[in-house]
Design a protein around this motif. Structure first.
Motif, PDB file in Angstrom:
ATOM      1  N   ASP A  33      -7.912  -1.443  -5.779  1.00 46.80           N
ATOM      2  CA  ASP A  33      -7.443  -0.167  -5.246  1.00 46.80           C
ATOM      3  C   ASP A  33      -6.135   0.211  -5.934  1.00 46.80           C
ATOM      4  N   LYS A  34      -6.117   1.313  -6.634  1.00 45.47           N
ATOM      5  CA  LYS A  34      -4.930   1.735  -7.361  1.00 45.47           C
ATOM      6  C   LYS A  34      -3.787   2.158  -6.439  1.00 45.47           C
ATOM      7  N   ARG A  35      -4.087   2.398  -5.154  1.00 47.51           N
ATOM      8  CA  ARG A  35      -3.033   2.768  -4.190  1.00 47.51           C
ATOM      9  C   ARG A  35      -2.272   1.549  -3.707  1.00 47.51           C
ATOM     10  N   GLY A  36      -2.783   0.357  -4.013  1.00 50.67           N
ATOM     11  CA  GLY A  36      -2.152  -0.846  -3.497  1.00 50.67           C
ATOM     12  C   GLY A  36      -2.074  -1.945  -4.529  1.00 50.67           C
ATOM     13  N   ARG A  37      -1.220  -2.914  -4.229  1.00 49.32           N
ATOM     14  CA  ARG A  37      -1.115  -4.090  -5.086  1.00 49.32           C
ATOM     15  C   ARG A  37      -0.800  -5.282  -4.211  1.00 49.32           C
ATOM     16  N   LEU A  38      -1.100  -6.453  -4.714  1.00 49.79           N
ATOM     17  CA  LEU A  38      -0.734  -7.666  -3.995  1.00 49.79           C
ATOM     18  C   LEU A  38       0.717  -7.969  -4.317  1.00 49.79           C
ATOM     19  N   PRO A  39       1.490  -8.428  -3.338  1.00 52.01           N
ATOM     20  CA  PRO A  39       2.896  -8.723  -3.615  1.00 52.01           C
ATOM     21  C   PRO A  39       3.044  -9.847  -4.632  1.00 52.01           C
ATOM     22  N   ASP A  40       4.144  -9.823  -5.354  1.00 51.57           N
ATOM     23  CA  ASP A  40       4.414 -10.850  -6.360  1.00 51.57           C
ATOM     24  C   ASP A  40       4.750 -12.182  -5.726  1.00 51.57           C
TER      25      ASP A  40
ATOM     26  N   HIS B 193     -19.987  -8.312   6.631  1.00 56.08           N
ATOM     27  CA  HIS B 193     -21.066  -7.896   7.531  1.00 56.08           C
ATOM     28  C   HIS B 193     -22.338  -7.736   6.726  1.00 56.08           C
ATOM     29  N   ARG B 194     -23.380  -8.436   7.156  1.00 59.10           N
ATOM     30  CA  ARG B 194     -24.667  -8.417   6.451  1.00 59.10           C
ATOM     31  C   ARG B 194     -24.513  -8.802   4.979  1.00 59.10           C
ATOM     32  N   GLY B 195     -23.640  -9.771   4.738  1.00 58.80           N
ATOM     33  CA  GLY B 195     -23.457 -10.324   3.405  1.00 58.80           C
ATOM     34  C   GLY B 195     -22.533  -9.557   2.483  1.00 58.80           C
ATOM     35  N   VAL B 196     -22.035  -8.408   2.919  1.00 59.01           N
ATOM     36  CA  VAL B 196     -21.190  -7.566   2.070  1.00 59.01           C
ATOM     37  C   VAL B 196     -19.748  -7.624   2.576  1.00 59.01           C
ATOM     38  N   ALA B 197     -18.810  -7.736   1.658  1.00 57.90           N
ATOM     39  CA  ALA B 197     -17.382  -7.749   1.998  1.00 57.90           C
ATOM     40  C   ALA B 197     -16.820  -6.328   1.962  1.00 57.90           C
ATOM     41  N   TYR B 198     -15.959  -6.031   2.936  1.00 62.32           N
ATOM     42  CA  TYR B 198     -15.286  -4.741   3.023  1.00 62.32           C
ATOM     43  C   TYR B 198     -13.800  -5.004   3.242  1.00 62.32           C
ATOM     44  N   GLY B 199     -12.949  -4.108   2.751  1.00 64.52           N
ATOM     45  CA  GLY B 199     -11.509  -4.247   2.913  1.00 64.52           C
ATOM     46  C   GLY B 199     -10.902  -3.042   3.605  1.00 64.52           C
ATOM     47  N   TYR B 200      -9.975  -3.298   4.508  1.00 60.17           N
ATOM     48  CA  TYR B 200      -9.289  -2.238   5.254  1.00 60.17           C
ATOM     49  C   TYR B 200      -7.828  -2.638   5.462  1.00 60.17           C
ATOM     50  N   LEU B 201      -6.998  -1.650   5.746  1.00 57.06           N
ATOM     51  CA  LEU B 201      -5.687  -1.972   6.286  1.00 57.06           C
ATOM     52  C   LEU B 201      -5.925  -2.446   7.713  1.00 57.06           C
ATOM     53  N   ASN B 202      -5.231  -3.481   8.123  1.00 57.12           N
ATOM     54  CA  ASN B 202      -5.431  -4.064   9.449  1.00 57.12           C
ATOM     55  C   ASN B 202      -4.615  -3.279  10.472  1.00 57.12           C
ATOM     56  N   ARG B 203      -5.105  -2.073  10.766  1.00 59.86           N
ATOM     57  CA  ARG B 203      -4.381  -1.197  11.691  1.00 59.86           C
ATOM     58  C   ARG B 203      -5.358  -0.260  12.386  1.00 59.86           C
ATOM     59  N   CYS B 204      -5.389  -0.333  13.703  1.00 65.35           N
ATOM     60  CA  CYS B 204      -6.249   0.524  14.512  1.00 65.35           C
ATOM     61  C   CYS B 204      -5.783   1.979  14.382  1.00 65.35           C
TER      62      CYS B 204
ATOM     63  N   TYR C 104       0.854  -1.187   0.000  1.00 68.74           N
ATOM     64  CA  TYR C 104       0.000   0.000   0.000  1.00 68.74           C
ATOM     65  C   TYR C 104       0.890   1.237   0.000  1.00 68.74           C
ATOM     66  N   ARG C 105       0.774   2.007  -1.082  1.00 69.26           N
ATOM     67  CA  ARG C 105       1.631   3.190  -1.241  1.00 69.26           C
ATOM     68  C   ARG C 105       3.095   2.856  -0.996  1.00 69.26           C
ATOM     69  N   ARG C 106       3.525   1.769  -1.634  1.00 70.41           N
ATOM     70  CA  ARG C 106       4.912   1.291  -1.646  1.00 70.41           C
ATOM     71  C   ARG C 106       5.391   0.701  -0.316  1.00 70.41           C
ATOM     72  N   GLU C 107       4.496   0.465   0.625  1.00 67.47           N
ATOM     73  CA  GLU C 107       4.877  -0.110   1.909  1.00 67.47           C
ATOM     74  C   GLU C 107       4.111  -1.419   2.119  1.00 67.47           C
ATOM     75  N   SER C 108       4.821  -2.472   2.497  1.00 68.17           N
ATOM     76  CA  SER C 108       4.171  -3.754   2.750  1.00 68.17           C
ATOM     77  C   SER C 108       3.352  -3.663   4.030  1.00 68.17           C
ATOM     78  N   ARG C 109       2.081  -3.979   3.918  1.00 67.80           N
ATOM     79  CA  ARG C 109       1.150  -3.875   5.049  1.00 67.80           C
ATOM     80  C   ARG C 109       0.271  -5.111   5.073  1.00 67.80           C
ATOM     81  N   GLU C 110      -0.515  -5.227   6.132  1.00 70.14           N
ATOM     82  CA  GLU C 110      -1.494  -6.302   6.207  1.00 70.14           C
ATOM     83  C   GLU C 110      -2.871  -5.707   5.948  1.00 70.14           C
ATOM     84  N   GLY C 111      -3.585  -6.334   5.027  1.00 68.75           N
ATOM     85  CA  GLY C 111      -4.967  -5.963   4.774  1.00 68.75           C
ATOM     86  C   GLY C 111      -5.873  -6.969   5.453  1.00 68.75           C
ATOM     87  N   ILE C 112      -7.117  -6.559   5.651  1.00 67.00           N
ATOM     88  CA  ILE C 112      -8.091  -7.467   6.245  1.00 67.00           C
ATOM     89  C   ILE C 112      -9.437  -7.266   5.554  1.00 67.00           C
TER      90      ILE C 112
END
Length: 124
Positions: A117-124, A42-53, A30-38
């Motif tokens: 998300d154009k700000r992020g990519r999955l690692p190779d 909820h109620r049948g719909v999937a949502y994605g976030y960076l896994n960081r409080c 995410y923005r050139r930094e390796s992070r964890e996504g999650i």
């Protein structure tokens, strides 16, 4: 003039890997930094976030694997109990009022969940 390659969403996981009120973690650059996504469902719909409080730089599930609070209506950080709206990531706790989880644009189609998300990519 250079041509840009069209952006293509990348497969994160099959839809059935994300149960209702469950979570699915994945690596994302995410923005050139390796992070964890999650992903959460909820109620049948999937949502994605960076896994960081937003309160402290800790994973939401750092102390226990359940991502939802006991009411099953809010995402809950397991360290301090900070809660978030599952559909927007907006913090519901007074201590971090007005802040939000970093949302990742995802798409769910054809039985799969994709990072779109154009700000992020999955690692190779």
């Amino acid at each position: 003039m250079t041509r840009r390659t069209p952006f293509k969403p990348k497969l994160i996981c099959p839809s059935d890997a994300l149960a209702e009120l469950g979570s699915f973690k994945f690596r994302v650059v995410y923005r050139r930094e390796s992070r964890e996504g999650i992903l959460v469902r909820h109620r049948g719909v999937a949502y994605g976030y960076l896994n960081r409080c937003v309160h402290m730089p800790k994973a939401l599930d750092c102390e226990r694997p359940e991502i939802f609070d006991d009411s099953r209506q809010s995402i809950r950080c397991s360290m301090h109990g900070i809660t978030y709206e599952p559909d927007t990531g907006l913090c519901k706790s007074e201590i971090c009022a007005g802040k939000s989880l970093t949302a990742l644009k995802i798409q769910e189609r054809d039985g799969c969940i994709f990072l779109a998300d154009k700000r992020g990519r999955l690692p190779d």
